[in-house]
Design an enzyme around this catalytic site. Structure first.
Site, PDB file in Angstrom:
ATOM      1  N   ARG A 198       6.296  18.803 -19.724  1.00 46.00           N
ATOM      2  CA  ARG A 198       5.355  18.604 -18.610  1.00 46.00           C
ATOM      3  C   ARG A 198       3.961  19.044 -19.045  1.00 46.00           C
ATOM      4  O   ARG A 198       2.961  18.409 -18.757  1.00 46.00           O
ATOM      5  CB  ARG A 198       5.791  19.383 -17.356  1.00 46.00           C
ATOM      6  CG  ARG A 198       4.706  19.329 -16.283  1.00 46.00           C
ATOM      7  CD  ARG A 198       5.057  19.867 -14.898  1.00 46.00           C
ATOM      8  NE  ARG A 198       6.184  20.742 -14.799  1.00 46.00           N
ATOM      9  CZ  ARG A 198       6.159  22.054 -15.097  1.00 46.00           C
ATOM     10  NH1 ARG A 198       5.030  22.633 -15.494  1.00 46.00           N
ATOM     11  NH2 ARG A 198       7.242  22.785 -15.003  1.00 46.00           N
ATOM     12  N   ASP A 255     -14.142   5.401 -10.048  1.00 43.67           N
ATOM     13  CA  ASP A 255     -12.889   4.691 -10.295  1.00 43.67           C
ATOM     14  C   ASP A 255     -13.280   3.421 -11.063  1.00 43.67           C
ATOM     15  O   ASP A 255     -13.859   2.502 -10.503  1.00 43.67           O
ATOM     16  CB  ASP A 255     -12.209   4.370  -8.961  1.00 43.67           C
ATOM     17  CG  ASP A 255     -10.850   3.691  -9.141  1.00 43.67           C
ATOM     18  OD1 ASP A 255     -10.663   3.006 -10.162  1.00 43.67           O
ATOM     19  OD2 ASP A 255      -9.994   3.827  -8.250  1.00 43.67           O
ATOM     20  N   LYS A 266      -3.429  -1.550 -14.225  1.00 46.12           N
ATOM     21  CA  LYS A 266      -4.201  -2.781 -14.154  1.00 46.12           C
ATOM     22  C   LYS A 266      -4.650  -3.212 -15.571  1.00 46.12           C
ATOM     23  O   LYS A 266      -3.815  -3.551 -16.375  1.00 46.12           O
ATOM     24  CB  LYS A 266      -5.378  -2.593 -13.201  1.00 46.12           C
ATOM     25  CG  LYS A 266      -5.020  -1.828 -11.899  1.00 46.12           C
ATOM     26  CD  LYS A 266      -4.073  -2.607 -10.997  1.00 46.12           C
ATOM     27  CE  LYS A 266      -3.480  -1.764  -9.859  1.00 46.12           C
ATOM     28  NZ  LYS A 266      -4.435  -1.091  -8.994  1.00 46.12           N
TER      29      LYS A 266
HETATM   30  C1  PLP Z   1      -4.381  -0.008  -8.048  1.00 51.01           C
HETATM   31  C2  PLP Z   1      -5.552   0.849  -7.858  1.00 51.01           C
HETATM   32  C3  PLP Z   1      -5.419   2.234  -7.675  1.00 51.01           C
HETATM   33  C4  PLP Z   1      -4.073   2.916  -7.564  1.00 51.01           C
HETATM   34  O1  PLP Z   1      -3.333   2.843  -8.732  1.00 51.01           O
HETATM   35  P1  PLP Z   1      -1.729   2.838  -8.793  1.00 51.01           P
HETATM   36  O2  PLP Z   1      -1.463   2.773 -10.245  1.00 51.01           O
HETATM   37  O3  PLP Z   1      -1.265   1.666  -8.022  1.00 51.01           O
HETATM   38  O4  PLP Z   1      -1.261   4.110  -8.155  1.00 51.01           O
HETATM   39  C5  PLP Z   1      -6.577   2.972  -7.569  1.00 51.01           C
HETATM   40  N1  PLP Z   1      -7.796   2.411  -7.615  1.00 51.01           N
HETATM   41  C6  PLP Z   1      -7.956   1.086  -7.766  1.00 51.01           C
HETATM   42  C7  PLP Z   1      -9.323   0.518  -7.808  1.00 51.01           C
HETATM   43  C8  PLP Z   1      -6.845   0.255  -7.891  1.00 51.01           C
HETATM   44  O5  PLP Z   1      -7.023  -1.056  -8.020  1.00 51.01           O
END
Ligand code: PLP
Length: 389
Positions: free
Chosen positions: A45, A169, A194
């Site tokens: 961890r 983000d 993504k």
């Molecule tokens: C998908 C997404 C998230 C969350 O990510 P997960 O891997 O689904 O938990 C956060 N921010 C953005 C912009 C996203 O497209």
């Protein structure tokens, strides 16, 4: 680190064996010579060599001090939110990712953290809400799903002036198109699910910190809360990063062509794409996105009904109807009923998420095939809807 060559060769060759790909250390613990005497790893961890390779790689790719891998993008967001204490405030972009909105509103607000949602493309709106409790300014640029572009450099200066941290983000842009730390961000977050993973075959999250002090705080939270990414998924994420330059460039080129095509369609109301001259902050996107405007395009229909959007999204072949984005296969979704269903309708409409809004994630197929696929879906609307007959 910006060139494809640098990215590929930043993935280390295994020192022990010469393995050209990073080995998967599928283990929970590490044998010690004496209590506390070990080779840098004691419990998985806290640290794992496969995860460590990924964490170093993303730190290099984003130009940060350190990287941290989490089980999901939301676990990464959660780890950053845990920097806060009761009484602290966040100023966040108003069309924040639905899952982050849910986490902030239904978990952190209850713990006494206040969240203000504003249009972060307007610096005055941010300034009007700052006070001595403001600890984080949280933006997505381009944002999801209306692809609003905020000026990272300008907001970074505001954050600095009030002693708050700027969190970006960077999921939608990917590190190939945008390096927020260079532009003044303190923390970068990715849903590696993504573009970074890139093949729609894993769920993962990453955090990159700018300073040593912040790295130590996130490292503590990662180990204390424990939402780490497993070694096998770390391996897949590294493998994804090896081809990210190629993939993202193709996806951006496809998205630009698709956006230009959508602009010519009489059925379409607004096309959201930072690469179009008609985009409100196109000039800022030009400055901060390295000529790569992303693989996501969204658009609304003149006949703005959910029914029309449903007809459209169920009549494409290559664009698969699914949540998520960034993979090699193109995806299509209706944010109001899917990714943003947890945001109240009134709130959705306020930030431009109409019922008929459709979001496309362009994959790496041939652009003309994608355009032909959309053309077919427009024909289906015509044949089923009197309004367009
Ligand atoms: C998908 C997404 C998230 C969350 O990510 P997960 O891997 O689904 O938990 C956060 N921010 C953005 C912009 C996203 O497209």
């Amino acid at each position: 680190m910006s060139s494809a060559t640098e990215i590929i060769h930043a993935v280390p060759v295994d020192e022990l064996t010469g393995s050209i790909s990073v080995p998967v250390y599928q283990t929970s613990t590490f044998v010690q010579e004496a209590p506390g005497v070990h080779k840098g790893y004691d419990y998985a961890r806290t640290a794992n060599p496969t995860r460590h390779a990924l964490e170093q790689l993303i730190a290099k790719l984003e130009g940060g001090d350190a990287g941290f891998a989490f089980s999901t993008g939301l676990a990464a967001i959660d780890a950053v939110a845990k920097l806060l204490s009761t009484g602290d405030e966040i100023i966040a972009v108003d069309d924040l990712y639905g899952g982050a909105y849910r986490l902030f509103t239904h978990v952190y607000q209850k713990l006494g953290i206040k969240i203000h949602y504003v249009d972060t493309t307007d610096a005055d709106q941010i300034l009007a809400l700052t006070n001595r409790n403001t600890k984080l300014i949280w933006i997505e640029s381009p944002s999801n799903p209306t692809l609003k572009v905020s000026d990272i450099q300008q907001i970074g200066k505001i954050a600095k002036s009030i002693n708050a941290l700027l969190v970006v983000d960077n999921t939608f842009a990917s590190p190939i198109s945008q390096k927020p730390i260079k532009l003044g961000a303190d923390i970068v977050i990715h849903s590696a699910t993504k573009y970074i993973g890139g093949h729609s075959d894993l769920v993962a999250g990453l955090v990159v910190t700018k300073s040593k002090a912040l790295s130590e705080r996130i490292k503590f939270i990662q180990n204390a809360s424990g939402g780490i990414l497993g070694p096998w998924d770390c391996f897949l994420t590294i493998r994804g990063i090896e081809t990210i330059d190629l993939r993202v460039r193709k996806q951006c080129a496809n998205a630009l062509q698709v956006a230009q095509y959508l602009q010519t369609k009489p059925e379409v109301d607004i096309v959201h794409y930072p690469g179009l001259a008609s985009h409100k902050n196109h000039h800022i996107a030009v400055q901060q996105q390295n000529g790569l405007f992303g693989g996501i395009v969204s658009f609304s229909l003149k006949e703005d009904t959910a029914e029309n959007a449903v007809r459209f999204v169920t009549h494409t072949t290559y664009f698969k109807l699914a949540e998520s984005l960034g993979g090699v296969k193109s995806l299509i979704c209706q944010p109001s009923a899917m990714t943003h269903a947890s945001v109240p309708r009134e709130k959705r409409l306020e930030c431009g998420i109409q019922d008929s809004l459709i979001r496309l994630s362009c994959g790496i197929e041939d652009a003309q095939d994608l355009i032909d696929d959309l053309e077919k879906a427009f024909t289906c609307i015509h044949s089923q809807n009197e309004v367009f007959a």
